[in-house]
Design a protein around this motif. Structure first.
Motif, PDB file in Angstrom:
ATOM      1  N   GLY A 122     -24.208   6.390 -14.888  1.00 60.46           N
ATOM      2  CA  GLY A 122     -24.078   5.803 -13.564  1.00 60.46           C
ATOM      3  C   GLY A 122     -24.748   4.459 -13.382  1.00 60.46           C
ATOM      4  N   ARG A 124     -25.358  16.311 -11.666  1.00 59.80           N
ATOM      5  CA  ARG A 124     -24.041  16.214 -12.305  1.00 59.80           C
ATOM      6  C   ARG A 124     -24.188  16.276 -13.822  1.00 59.80           C
ATOM      7  NH1 ARG A 124     -23.857  12.465  -8.167  1.00 59.80           N
ATOM      8  NH2 ARG A 124     -24.393  10.715  -9.520  1.00 59.80           N
ATOM      9  N   GLU A 183     -17.060  10.310 -15.621  1.00 56.80           N
ATOM     10  CA  GLU A 183     -15.819  10.161 -14.858  1.00 56.80           C
ATOM     11  C   GLU A 183     -16.072   9.458 -13.528  1.00 56.80           C
ATOM     12  OE1 GLU A 183     -12.209  12.954 -13.053  1.00 56.80           O
ATOM     13  OE2 GLU A 183     -13.761  13.833 -14.324  1.00 56.80           O
ATOM     14  N   ARG A 184     -17.139   9.807 -12.874  1.00 61.92           N
ATOM     15  CA  ARG A 184     -17.483   9.210 -11.574  1.00 61.92           C
ATOM     16  C   ARG A 184     -17.772   7.712 -11.704  1.00 61.92           C
ATOM     17  NH1 ARG A 184     -22.256   9.014  -8.108  1.00 61.92           N
ATOM     18  NH2 ARG A 184     -21.738   9.615  -5.962  1.00 61.92           N
ATOM     19  N   SER A 185     -18.312   7.299 -12.835  1.00 55.44           N
ATOM     20  CA  SER A 185     -18.683   5.896 -13.036  1.00 55.44           C
ATOM     21  C   SER A 185     -17.478   4.972 -13.157  1.00 55.44           C
ATOM     22  CB  SER A 185     -19.530   5.753 -14.304  1.00 55.44           C
ATOM     23  OG  SER A 185     -18.730   5.878 -15.478  1.00 55.44           O
ATOM     24  N   LYS A 186     -16.315   5.556 -13.497  1.00 54.53           N
ATOM     25  CA  LYS A 186     -15.075   4.797 -13.705  1.00 54.53           C
ATOM     26  C   LYS A 186     -15.205   3.791 -14.853  1.00 54.53           C
ATOM     27  CE  LYS A 186     -13.394   5.273  -8.923  1.00 54.53           C
ATOM     28  NZ  LYS A 186     -13.377   6.704  -9.125  1.00 54.53           N
ATOM     29  N   ASP A 246     -20.476  12.659 -14.535  1.00 58.25           N
ATOM     30  CA  ASP A 246     -21.001  11.351 -14.142  1.00 58.25           C
ATOM     31  C   ASP A 246     -20.246  10.222 -14.843  1.00 58.25           C
ATOM     32  OD1 ASP A 246     -22.972  10.451 -12.263  1.00 58.25           O
ATOM     33  OD2 ASP A 246     -24.069   9.572 -13.937  1.00 58.25           O
TER      34      ASP A 246
END
Length: 308
Positions: free
Chosen positions: A97, A36, A43-46, A41
């Motif tokens: 992450g 990624r 965005e995925r981690s929030k 990443d």
């Protein structure tokens, strides 16, 4: 008869070509896998920004291990305690992450160091080797973190998730002077976890191809698959170890951590199997307080005084 032999020979040649082609393709999936981007990443981690988890803006740094350039963040704790934790992310991710674990030690006044593994994020490297070379990158990372922070190397702990968890456990093959190791959802060895995933995706016939793919991957990335094993490294661990694993982890079964735990010598070890339905490496996402309590108890019992 002559035509039959020719047909058989041609069939054999075609089969070998197809097998080698499939093996090369799957070796790419093994060691030259897609990762990624930092933005994806993030965005995925929030995690919206560093402030959201109580961290200041980090200093962006990099260190070298041979030709590999490792991109990193250094979070200098204003409390200036002589303790630090180095954080390692999971497969295909980036340092974004792993920041969800940062508050566990920032609150203790410890400085933090997170970096992108080779072949991940902004770091260089054509291949990822599931800890075979990454353990040497971690060794260099501890040296560099100590240098920039002034924290003694033996006062630096290592925490990793999944792919990163496997790396921190394999550090035992390289050095002993680490404050502690925390491994969330590690796999016991590279061959087992890849074969499990391959069978889930393609069925058992894929094992014929995977044996060839492993050999091609070894040649391409210049490493040894069977030496990429947290389970083998476990017998060399002397630092305190905390293993965390969800009982409902479908990607890496929790039994991997059980086997690793049983292989670790001595009594400076804890195994925390979470039972609230968390997915792979998501125990802290779904019940932060319980993971925090487990880490706090582990630190209180086993970590150097600087962490307390």
């Amino acid at each position: 008869m002559h035509l039959t032999k020719r047909a058989l020979g041609l069939t054999t040649i075609i089969f070998v070509i197809l097998l080698l082609s499939a093996g090369y393709y799957f070796s790419t999936e093994m060691v030259a896998f897609r990762t990624r981007t930092m933005d994806a990443d993030h965005e995925r981690s929030k995690i919206k920004d560093f402030k959201q988890i109580g961290l200041p803006e980090p200093e962006t740094l990099h260190f070298q291990n041979g030709t590999i350039s490792i991109q990193s963040w250094f979070f200098k704790n204003p409390k200036k305690k002589k303790c630090g934790v180095i954080l390692l992310h999971g497969h295909a991710g980036s340092r974004w992450g792993i920041l969800k674990y940062a508050p566990l030690f920032w609150k203790r006044g410890c400085s933090l160091f997170a970096y992108d593994a080779r072949h991940h994020g902004e770091s260089s490297g054509e291949f990822g080797t599931f800890g075979y070379y990454e353990k040497f990158d971690l060794d260099k990372g501890i040296e560099y973190f100590s240098e920039v922070s002034g924290i003694p190397e033996e006062k630096i702990g290592a925490l990793g998730e999944s792919y990163g968890a496997a790396t921190v456990l394999q550090l035992a093959n390289v050095r002993k002077d680490v404050a502690f190791i925390i491994a969330e959802s590690p796999y016991k060895d590279m061959r087992t976890i890849i074969q499990k995933r391959a069978v889930e995706l393609y069925g058992y016939p894929i094992l014929v191809v995977s044996s060839v793919a492993f050999q091609i991957a070894e040649l391409r990335a210049n490493f040894v698959v069977d030496e990429t094993s947290p389970l083998k490294a476990a017998s060399h661990l002397s630092a305190p170890v905390l293993l965390i694993h969800s009982k409902t982890d479908e990607f890496t079964p929790y039994e991997h951590s059980v086997e690793i735990f049983e292989a670790i010598p001595g009594k400076k070890k804890k195994l925390f199997i979470t039972e609230w339905g968390a997915a792979h490496s998501k125990s802290i996402n779904t019940n932060y307080k319980e993971v925090e309590n487990s880490v706090d108890a582990f630190v209180k019992e086993f970590a150097p005084a600087e962490f307390k």
